[in-house]
Design an enzyme around this catalytic site. Structure first.
Site, PDB file in Angstrom:
ATOM      1  N   HIS A  24      -5.965  16.722  24.428  1.00 13.97           N
ATOM      2  CA  HIS A  24      -5.114  15.672  23.752  1.00 13.97           C
ATOM      3  C   HIS A  24      -3.927  16.751  23.275  1.00 13.97           C
ATOM      4  O   HIS A  24      -3.887  17.817  23.296  1.00 13.97           O
ATOM      5  CB  HIS A  24      -5.849  15.212  22.679  1.00 13.97           C
ATOM      6  N   HIS A  26       1.735  20.950  21.936  1.00 16.74           N
ATOM      7  CA  HIS A  26       0.935  21.921  22.918  1.00 16.74           C
ATOM      8  C   HIS A  26      -0.452  20.936  23.172  1.00 16.74           C
ATOM      9  O   HIS A  26      -0.988  20.180  22.301  1.00 16.74           O
ATOM     10  CB  HIS A  26       0.503  23.233  22.264  1.00 16.74           C
TER      11      HIS A  26
HETATM   12  O1  3AM Z   1      -4.442  20.026  19.191  1.00 18.15           O
HETATM   13  P1  3AM Z   1      -5.161  21.073  18.611  1.00 18.15           P
HETATM   14  O2  3AM Z   1      -6.666  21.118  19.447  1.00 18.15           O
HETATM   15  O3  3AM Z   1      -4.377  22.378  18.892  1.00 18.15           O
HETATM   16  O4  3AM Z   1      -6.707  22.761  15.894  1.00 18.15           O
HETATM   17  C1  3AM Z   1      -7.167  21.488  15.328  1.00 18.15           C
HETATM   18  C2  3AM Z   1      -6.698  20.410  16.653  1.00 18.15           C
HETATM   19  O5  3AM Z   1      -5.528  20.771  17.228  1.00 18.15           O
HETATM   20  C3  3AM Z   1      -6.138  21.004  14.301  1.00 18.15           C
HETATM   21  O6  3AM Z   1      -6.117  19.501  14.606  1.00 18.15           O
HETATM   22  C4  3AM Z   1      -6.489  19.158  15.827  1.00 18.15           C
HETATM   23  C5  3AM Z   1      -7.547  18.426  15.900  1.00 18.15           C
HETATM   24  O7  3AM Z   1      -8.766  19.010  15.225  1.00 18.15           O
HETATM   25  N1  3AM Z   1      -6.645  21.311  13.164  1.00 18.15           N
HETATM   26  C6  3AM Z   1      -7.764  21.500  12.591  1.00 18.15           C
HETATM   27  N2  3AM Z   1      -7.897  21.867  11.270  1.00 18.15           N
HETATM   28  C7  3AM Z   1      -6.671  21.976  11.282  1.00 18.15           C
HETATM   29  C8  3AM Z   1      -5.750  22.466   9.912  1.00 18.15           C
HETATM   30  N3  3AM Z   1      -6.570  22.790   8.616  1.00 18.15           N
HETATM   31  C9  3AM Z   1      -5.838  21.699  12.140  1.00 18.15           C
HETATM   32  N4  3AM Z   1      -4.459  21.773  12.287  1.00 18.15           N
HETATM   33  C10 3AM Z   1      -3.745  21.930  10.903  1.00 18.15           C
HETATM   34  N5  3AM Z   1      -4.492  22.494   9.872  1.00 18.15           N
END
Ligand code: 3AM
Length: 186
Positions: free
Chosen positions: A37, A121
């Site tokens: 996603h 991304h």
């Molecule tokens: O889109 P991506 O996969 O990069 O890394 C986690 C994921 O991003 C991010 O939220 C998305 C869905 O889980 N994520 C998880 N914890 C986070 C945090 N504490 C976070 N982004 C920012 N702060």
């Protein structure tokens, strides 16, 4: 409590294409195609009332559909270690405006501002014990990657559940773009 984030879903053909980028990267755990996603806003753990307010606010976002093109690859690192490999997005003003709008309505719904700069991304892999040097060949090999553009016609409020074999994401609500007329747009 529920852990939430806002994202664009990706067309199935694009997700299949992104799995084609997988290669031999030590320490990389590749994300399953169905979990890919493009995150617009990480909300985090909130209670039911806040989740409801966020949902109401997202339902009032009435922007028009626009195109996105996934291109290039890169990595995120912290403390000298690679944390994730990702595919990037071709520079896109409509996306930047849209994400800023999502940020605004999230804050209006009571969430603390996101301090990190938006870096659109699609995460391809999470990494552990991986130095930047070990992902350099992957990044070099796919620097010229370009997928066909696609139109985003909706965005999704996902819940995230941390499991032993990685996170699982459940689409809770899908909000269509370009089909909502609101009296209180700004
Ligand atoms: O889109 P991506 O996969 O990069 O890394 C986690 C994921 O991003 C991010 O939220 C998305 C869905 O889980 N994520 C998880 N914890 C986070 C945090 N504490 C976070 N982004 C920012 N702060």
């Amino acid at each position: 409590m529920i852990r939430l984030f806002v994202a664009f879903d990706l067309p199935a053909e694009l997700r299949v294409r992104l799995t084609g980028l997988r290669g031999q990267v030590p320490g990389a755990r590749w994300i399953p195609a169905e979990s890919m996603h493009l995150t617009l806003r990480y909300i985090g753990e909130v209670n039911e009332d806040v989740a409801e307010d966020v949902h109401d606010a997202l339902g009032r976002v009435a922007d028009d559909p626009f195109e996105i093109q996934v291109s290039g690859v890169g990595h995120f690192e912290s403390r000298g270690q690679v944390r994730a490999l990702w595919a990037g997005v071709t520079r896109n003003e409509a996306l930047a405006r849209f994400q800023a709008r999502i940020e605004t309505v999230c804050q209006r719904a009571g969430l603390a501002p996101e301090s990190r700069r938006f870096h659109p991304h699609v995460t391809l892999a999470r990494c552990r014990d991986t130095s930047p040097a070990r992902v350099a060949p992957f990044v070099a090999e796919h620097a010229g990657f370009q997928a066909p553009p696609f139109q985003v016609g909706s965005f999704v409020l996902y819940s995230s559940n941390l499991g032993r074999s990685g996170s699982s994401y459940i689409p809770e609500v899908t909000y269509p773009l370009g089909s909502y007329v609101s009296a209180d747009q700004d």
